[in-house]
Design an enzyme around this catalytic site. Structure first.
Site, short mmCIF file in Angstrom:
data_model
loop_
_atom_site.label_atom_id
_atom_site.label_comp_id
_atom_site.label_asym_id
_atom_site.label_seq_id
_atom_site.Cartn_x
_atom_site.Cartn_y
_atom_site.Cartn_z
N ASP A 73 10.68 7.87 -16.43
CA ASP A 73 12.37 7.78 -16.15
C ASP A 73 12.61 7.85 -17.81
OD1 ASP A 73 14.76 6.13 -16.05
OD2 ASP A 73 13.76 5.06 -17.42
N ASP B 194 16.43 7.32 -20.17
CA ASP B 194 17.00 7.00 -20.36
C ASP B 194 16.39 5.83 -21.09
OD1 ASP B 194 19.39 8.42 -20.47
OD2 ASP B 194 19.58 8.38 -19.03
N ASP C 4 11.72 1.22 -17.50
CA ASP C 4 11.89 0.52 -18.81
C ASP C 4 12.40 -0.36 -17.79
OD1 ASP C 4 14.33 2.84 -19.03
OD2 ASP C 4 15.17 0.26 -19.85
#
Length: 329
Positions: free
Chosen positions: A15, A17, A213
């Site tokens: 991922d 961001d 996250d």
């Protein structure tokens, strides 16, 4: 590197961001982690729900942050949305775009036409994040959806991590249209498994690892795709949300940041940990012992997921201090 977590996988699907950067700031340790993977010959793919940039723009941003990347390694939710639309619409069909020009270009690249205003010829609406999205753009989409247009959202992330903190994400704008229309969009990006399965296939991976996250997108998407996941605590996920994670949101591994990729897999795996005792006492999980606070969190997650108990309490000053570090209790 031979006994590192990453050594057990032939591709790592990152991922962006909140995992490798916050806007214009790279997450500490990310360049070193990526360099180690590249040196070991592990395939790298970048998998993002952010539909505001084309793959070439994403890779250029990564390069500027000291993270070598190529456009071919990037898989975005705008690409997934385009694939979803072209499966359902005839060539040349008209799609109303709420989002960036990059999203519009991606839709046009698969043989569809794009507009910015509602009309009788609009067959679908595609909605992706853009800092320039306005009430007027949502109003046009509302009219088209109410008239029967197919509605595709690139993603439904409620927030977007930035160097200043969490900002409204595409999901917050989707919620406004959902409320205004009573309709429900098809979601192209994570947590749908397609982005991850496509990225793993593109990398020729037999055993891929997802690193992210967010539990409700990165981890849930990995679980849906049947791919092991490492959750890092550099973005949205925190101790409380991990303990309360639904079965479909539960990662196999947990680390503070990307440096965890070089740690031994058994140290990062969710489960009981040496030095800590976690027991169910009525409707509370009691933690006692001493050691690393992240090890305590790994042990708490295992106990909570098995018992369904999410309230925690420390026994003794050491355990209470560790829970304080985790912002629990």
């Amino acid at each position: 590197m031979a006994d590192a977590l990453s050594a057990g996988y032939d591709a790592v699907l990152f991922d962006l961001d909140g995992t490798v950067y916050h806007g214009s700031k790279v997450v500490p340790g990310a360049p070193e982690a990526l360099r180690a993977l590249r040196d070991h010959g592990t395939a790298v793919r970048w998998v993002t729900n952010n539909a505001s940039k084309a793959p070439a723009e994403v890779s250029a941003h990564l390069e500027a942050l000291g993270l070598p990347a190529t456009p071919e390694e990037v898989h975005t939710s705008s690409q997934a949305a385009a694939a979803l639309l072209v499966e359902r619409l005839p060539q040349g069909a008209v799609v109303l775009v709420v989002g960036t020009d990059s999203l519009a270009a991606q839709i046009e690249s698969v043989g569809l036409r794009t507009v910015r205003e509602a009309g009788p010829d609009v067959a679908a609406v595609v909605q992706g994040h853009s800092p320039e999205n306005t009430w007027a753009a949502l109003a046009e989409a509302c009219l088209a959806i109410r008239a029967g247009a197919l509605w595709v959202a690139t993603n439904v992330d409620a927030t977007l991590p930035s160097e200043r903190g969490l900002l409204p994400g595409n999901g917050s704008m989707v919620a406004a249209l959902r409320h205004a229309t009573g309709a429900e969009p098809l979601v192209a990006g994570k947590p749908a498994p397609g982005l991850f399965t496509t990225a793993a296939r593109d990398a020729g991976a037999e055993r891929a690892l997802v690193v992210g996250d967010r539990l409700d997108t990165d981890i849930e998407g990995a679980v849906a795709a049947g791919i092991d996941a490492l959750c890092v605590l550099t973005g949205v996920a925190d101790a409380a949300s991990l303990i309360a994670a639904r079965p479909e949101e539960r990662p196999r591994y947990l680390a503070a940041d990307l440096s965890g990729l070089s740690s031994r897999a058994e140290l990062l795996e969710i489960g009981p940990k040496d030095g800590w005792r976690v027991t169910a006492q009525g409707d509370v999980l009691e933690a006692d012992g001493e050691g690393d606070s992240l090890d305590l969190l790994r042990a708490l997650c295992a106990a909570a997921w098995e018992s369904g108990i999410t309230e925690v309490r420390g026994v003794g000053d050491t355990a209470r201090a560790a829970l304080g570090e985790l912002r629990l209790g």
